[in-house]
Design a protein around this motif. Sequence first.
Motif, PDB file in Angstrom:
ATOM      1  N   ILE A  27      10.608   3.827   3.212  1.00  0.00           N
ATOM      2  CA  ILE A  27      10.863   5.153   2.957  1.00  0.00           C
ATOM      3  C   ILE A  27      11.426   5.336   1.578  1.00  0.00           C
ATOM      4  O   ILE A  27      12.061   4.553   1.162  1.00  0.00           O
ATOM      5  CB  ILE A  27      11.884   5.643   4.141  1.00  0.00           C
ATOM      6  CG1 ILE A  27      11.281   5.449   5.425  1.00  0.00           C
ATOM      7  CG2 ILE A  27      12.022   7.193   3.709  1.00  0.00           C
ATOM      8  CD1 ILE A  27       9.968   5.996   5.602  1.00  0.00           C
ATOM      9  N   GLU A  28      10.617   5.978   0.966  1.00  0.00           N
ATOM     10  CA  GLU A  28      10.826   5.959  -0.604  1.00  0.00           C
ATOM     11  C   GLU A  28      11.864   7.190  -0.798  1.00  0.00           C
ATOM     12  O   GLU A  28      11.891   8.133  -0.483  1.00  0.00           O
ATOM     13  CB  GLU A  28       9.439   6.400  -1.296  1.00  0.00           C
ATOM     14  CG  GLU A  28       9.529   6.554  -2.722  1.00  0.00           C
ATOM     15  CD  GLU A  28       8.228   6.801  -3.537  1.00  0.00           C
ATOM     16  OE1 GLU A  28       6.922   6.433  -2.893  1.00  0.00           O
ATOM     17  OE2 GLU A  28       8.264   7.222  -4.531  1.00  0.00           O
ATOM     18  N   THR A  29      12.851   6.837  -2.058  1.00  0.00           N
ATOM     19  CA  THR A  29      13.551   7.847  -2.494  1.00  0.00           C
ATOM     20  C   THR A  29      12.650   8.793  -3.366  1.00  0.00           C
ATOM     21  O   THR A  29      11.834   8.322  -3.965  1.00  0.00           O
ATOM     22  CB  THR A  29      14.639   7.074  -3.519  1.00  0.00           C
ATOM     23  OG1 THR A  29      13.858   6.465  -4.560  1.00  0.00           O
ATOM     24  CG2 THR A  29      15.517   6.127  -2.859  1.00  0.00           C
ATOM     25  N   CYS A  56       4.642  -0.364 -11.360  1.00  0.00           N
ATOM     26  CA  CYS A  56       4.847   0.928 -12.367  1.00  0.00           C
ATOM     27  C   CYS A  56       3.891   2.008 -12.214  1.00  0.00           C
ATOM     28  O   CYS A  56       2.795   1.846 -12.049  1.00  0.00           O
ATOM     29  CB  CYS A  56       4.556   0.183 -14.074  1.00  0.00           C
ATOM     30  SG  CYS A  56       4.508   1.387 -15.131  1.00  0.00           S
ATOM     31  N   GLU A  57       4.519   3.175 -12.463  1.00  0.00           N
ATOM     32  CA  GLU A  57       3.633   4.350 -11.958  1.00  0.00           C
ATOM     33  C   GLU A  57       3.403   5.183 -13.155  1.00  0.00           C
ATOM     34  O   GLU A  57       3.274   6.348 -13.151  1.00  0.00           O
ATOM     35  CB  GLU A  57       4.656   5.161 -11.092  1.00  0.00           C
ATOM     36  CG  GLU A  57       4.510   4.482  -9.707  1.00  0.00           C
ATOM     37  CD  GLU A  57       4.822   5.298  -8.565  1.00  0.00           C
ATOM     38  OE1 GLU A  57       5.845   6.536  -8.793  1.00  0.00           O
ATOM     39  OE2 GLU A  57       4.358   5.457  -7.233  1.00  0.00           O
ATOM     40  N   SER A  58       3.849   4.513 -14.380  1.00  0.00           N
ATOM     41  CA  SER A  58       3.582   5.554 -15.607  1.00  0.00           C
ATOM     42  C   SER A  58       2.117   5.764 -15.864  1.00  0.00           C
ATOM     43  O   SER A  58       1.344   5.009 -15.426  1.00  0.00           O
ATOM     44  CB  SER A  58       4.019   4.728 -16.684  1.00  0.00           C
ATOM     45  OG  SER A  58       5.421   4.316 -16.914  1.00  0.00           O
ATOM     46  N   VAL A  88       4.195  -0.881   3.531  1.00  0.00           N
ATOM     47  CA  VAL A  88       3.527   0.650   3.264  1.00  0.00           C
ATOM     48  C   VAL A  88       4.567   1.440   2.756  1.00  0.00           C
ATOM     49  O   VAL A  88       5.538   1.694   3.433  1.00  0.00           O
ATOM     50  CB  VAL A  88       3.064   1.167   4.479  1.00  0.00           C
ATOM     51  CG1 VAL A  88       2.236   2.298   4.415  1.00  0.00           C
ATOM     52  CG2 VAL A  88       2.333   0.095   5.399  1.00  0.00           C
ATOM     53  N   VAL A  89       4.451   2.070   1.701  1.00  0.00           N
ATOM     54  CA  VAL A  89       5.399   2.762   1.087  1.00  0.00           C
ATOM     55  C   VAL A  89       5.020   4.450   1.792  1.00  0.00           C
ATOM     56  O   VAL A  89       3.855   4.958   1.632  1.00  0.00           O
ATOM     57  CB  VAL A  89       5.320   2.917  -0.349  1.00  0.00           C
ATOM     58  CG1 VAL A  89       6.330   3.974  -0.914  1.00  0.00           C
ATOM     59  CG2 VAL A  89       5.859   1.587  -1.053  1.00  0.00           C
ATOM     60  N   ILE A  90       6.227   5.224   2.167  1.00  0.00           N
ATOM     61  CA  ILE A  90       5.777   6.359   2.786  1.00  0.00           C
ATOM     62  C   ILE A  90       6.726   7.347   2.016  1.00  0.00           C
ATOM     63  O   ILE A  90       7.898   7.173   2.122  1.00  0.00           O
ATOM     64  CB  ILE A  90       6.171   6.108   3.968  1.00  0.00           C
ATOM     65  CG1 ILE A  90       5.451   5.319   4.835  1.00  0.00           C
ATOM     66  CG2 ILE A  90       6.136   7.681   5.052  1.00  0.00           C
ATOM     67  CD1 ILE A  90       5.829   4.719   6.289  1.00  0.00           C
ATOM     68  N   HIS A  91       6.204   8.538   1.787  1.00  0.00           N
ATOM     69  CA  HIS A  91       7.174  10.055   1.617  1.00  0.00           C
ATOM     70  C   HIS A  91       7.426  10.555   3.007  1.00  0.00           C
ATOM     71  O   HIS A  91       6.494  10.941   3.415  1.00  0.00           O
ATOM     72  CB  HIS A  91       6.380  10.916   0.668  1.00  0.00           C
ATOM     73  CG  HIS A  91       5.963  10.242  -0.880  1.00  0.00           C
ATOM     74  ND1 HIS A  91       5.382  10.970  -1.626  1.00  0.00           N
ATOM     75  CD2 HIS A  91       6.152   9.116  -1.313  1.00  0.00           C
ATOM     76  CE1 HIS A  91       5.126  10.215  -2.764  1.00  0.00           C
ATOM     77  NE2 HIS A  91       5.742   9.173  -2.527  1.00  0.00           N
ATOM     78  N   ALA A  92       8.577  10.438   3.283  1.00  0.00           N
ATOM     79  CA  ALA A  92       8.823  10.805   4.723  1.00  0.00           C
ATOM     80  C   ALA A  92       8.438  12.291   5.071  1.00  0.00           C
ATOM     81  O   ALA A  92       8.136  12.629   6.155  1.00  0.00           O
ATOM     82  CB  ALA A  92      10.055  10.377   5.203  1.00  0.00           C
ATOM     83  N   ILE A 124      10.196  -1.537  -5.436  1.00  0.00           N
ATOM     84  CA  ILE A 124      10.891  -0.585  -6.694  1.00  0.00           C
ATOM     85  C   ILE A 124       9.661   0.182  -7.280  1.00  0.00           C
ATOM     86  O   ILE A 124       8.772  -0.388  -7.658  1.00  0.00           O
ATOM     87  CB  ILE A 124      11.492  -1.343  -7.692  1.00  0.00           C
ATOM     88  CG1 ILE A 124      12.982  -1.672  -6.857  1.00  0.00           C
ATOM     89  CG2 ILE A 124      11.905  -0.500  -8.726  1.00  0.00           C
ATOM     90  CD1 ILE A 124      13.646  -2.892  -7.643  1.00  0.00           C
ATOM     91  N   HIS A 125       9.836   1.495  -7.324  1.00  0.00           N
ATOM     92  CA  HIS A 125       8.934   2.113  -8.385  1.00  0.00           C
ATOM     93  C   HIS A 125       9.603   2.552  -9.573  1.00  0.00           C
ATOM     94  O   HIS A 125      10.625   3.273  -9.784  1.00  0.00           O
ATOM     95  CB  HIS A 125       8.398   3.583  -7.793  1.00  0.00           C
ATOM     96  CG  HIS A 125       7.506   3.277  -6.551  1.00  0.00           C
ATOM     97  ND1 HIS A 125       7.098   4.178  -5.918  1.00  0.00           N
ATOM     98  CD2 HIS A 125       6.735   2.010  -6.199  1.00  0.00           C
ATOM     99  CE1 HIS A 125       6.151   3.787  -4.953  1.00  0.00           C
ATOM    100  NE2 HIS A 125       5.912   2.504  -5.236  1.00  0.00           N
ATOM    101  N   VAL A 126       8.984   2.532 -11.094  1.00  0.00           N
ATOM    102  CA  VAL A 126       9.645   3.074 -12.120  1.00  0.00           C
ATOM    103  C   VAL A 126       8.287   3.535 -13.171  1.00  0.00           C
ATOM    104  O   VAL A 126       7.235   3.170 -12.889  1.00  0.00           O
ATOM    105  CB  VAL A 126      10.070   1.857 -12.812  1.00  0.00           C
ATOM    106  CG1 VAL A 126      10.720   2.042 -14.407  1.00  0.00           C
ATOM    107  CG2 VAL A 126      11.067   0.999 -12.070  1.00  0.00           C
ATOM    108  N   VAL A 136       0.740  -1.073  -0.088  1.00  0.00           N
ATOM    109  CA  VAL A 136      -0.109  -0.171   0.025  1.00  0.00           C
ATOM    110  C   VAL A 136       0.815   1.134   0.033  1.00  0.00           C
ATOM    111  O   VAL A 136       2.007   1.119   0.456  1.00  0.00           O
ATOM    112  CB  VAL A 136      -0.970  -0.028   1.278  1.00  0.00           C
ATOM    113  CG1 VAL A 136      -1.775  -1.314   1.173  1.00  0.00           C
ATOM    114  CG2 VAL A 136      -0.480   0.318   2.434  1.00  0.00           C
ATOM    115  N   HIS A 137       0.403   2.235  -0.645  1.00  0.00           N
ATOM    116  CA  HIS A 137       0.892   3.562  -0.446  1.00  0.00           C
ATOM    117  C   HIS A 137       0.357   4.353   0.409  1.00  0.00           C
ATOM    118  O   HIS A 137      -0.884   4.892   0.429  1.00  0.00           O
ATOM    119  CB  HIS A 137       1.294   4.022  -1.908  1.00  0.00           C
ATOM    120  CG  HIS A 137       2.240   5.252  -2.189  1.00  0.00           C
ATOM    121  ND1 HIS A 137       2.257   6.231  -1.259  1.00  0.00           N
ATOM    122  CD2 HIS A 137       3.169   5.467  -3.036  1.00  0.00           C
ATOM    123  CE1 HIS A 137       3.274   7.239  -1.516  1.00  0.00           C
ATOM    124  NE2 HIS A 137       3.876   6.602  -2.744  1.00  0.00           N
ATOM    125  N   ALA A 138       0.862   5.155   1.592  1.00  0.00           N
ATOM    126  CA  ALA A 138       0.444   6.104   2.371  1.00  0.00           C
ATOM    127  C   ALA A 138       0.260   7.399   1.643  1.00  0.00           C
ATOM    128  O   ALA A 138       0.914   7.555   0.604  1.00  0.00           O
ATOM    129  CB  ALA A 138       1.451   6.168   3.743  1.00  0.00           C
TER     130      ALA A 138
HETATM  131 ZN   LIG Z   1       5.581   7.386  -3.901  1.00  0.00          ZN
END
Ligand SMILES: [Zn+2]
Length: 289
Positions: free
Chosen positions: A144-146, A254-256, A103-107, A211-213, A66-68
């Motif tokens: 925590i996402e780059t 994939c986030e395209s 859970v993916v987080i933009h910190a 990974i996100h691309v 999941v993406h927070a």
């Molecule tokens: Zn993100």
Amino acid sequence: MEELLFGTAGTPISSKGNDSMSGIARIHELGLSCMEIEFVRGVKMGERTARRVGGLAKQLGIRLSVHAPYYINLNGDGETLLKSKQRIMNSARIGQICGAGSVVIHAGFLQKGTREAAYQKIEKQLSDIKEQLKTEDVYITLRIETMGRSSQFGSLEDVLEITEVEGVSPCFDFSHLHARAGKNNTHDEFASILARVEEKLGRKGLGDMHIHVSGIEYSDKGEKRHLVLAESDFNYRELVRVFSDFDIKGMVICESPNLESDALLLRREYNGFRCKDGTKTESKGLSYP
Ligand SMILES: [Zn+2]
């Protein structure tokens, strides 16, 4: 994880509905293997739905994350900080019920202080969140996402160092890493990123990648917007070649804007390198229905 799985950020565009159940069913039809559920505008899913979503994903063998919500700043104060922590914890609680692994987080943002001060603060908040979740038996991994702008906490070194908090792992958005300085777009640069991951987290880290691309447009300030891979300068073929070289495992989301088309493209290219290497590869879903 046994393999490198490919999937979409949210429900595929060609899904019957825009809910997570339709999304998971469509991921399965497309022959993809995973999906990230987007709580990016708030955690609106209830526990009952989460149980149904988790049941269907399990039945069809689709891995979930999941993406927070985007509105998070663990380097903030007062109400902002309080709400940020609640958003992460709610994502974790519902995510775990869905059976999601992470859970993916933009910190957050670096703001006026030093990077070191931001690091200390974010580290403390993540430790507090983990402690609280533990008391509720919620053990989902926080990732925590780059991030794509240098004003944000989320350089490669930031996300590797923060793994010193127990239960915290990285999410590598390679398009963000590229947009951050316009670099990180060649075979050697991708390889040096993965070598750094191995140095810090070992083979275990390479065996549990998230990974996100996507294609990406950027300026000297960093990320502007996501693009379809073919319309961007992002060197995705070399990226998946390096994935194969390092034999990484985990999830590629994939986030395209065309979601499943680029997810299938990434997997097709990746499988091409696996075949050349003489490595065993899955054959399902190579065509786009
Ligand atoms: Zn993100």
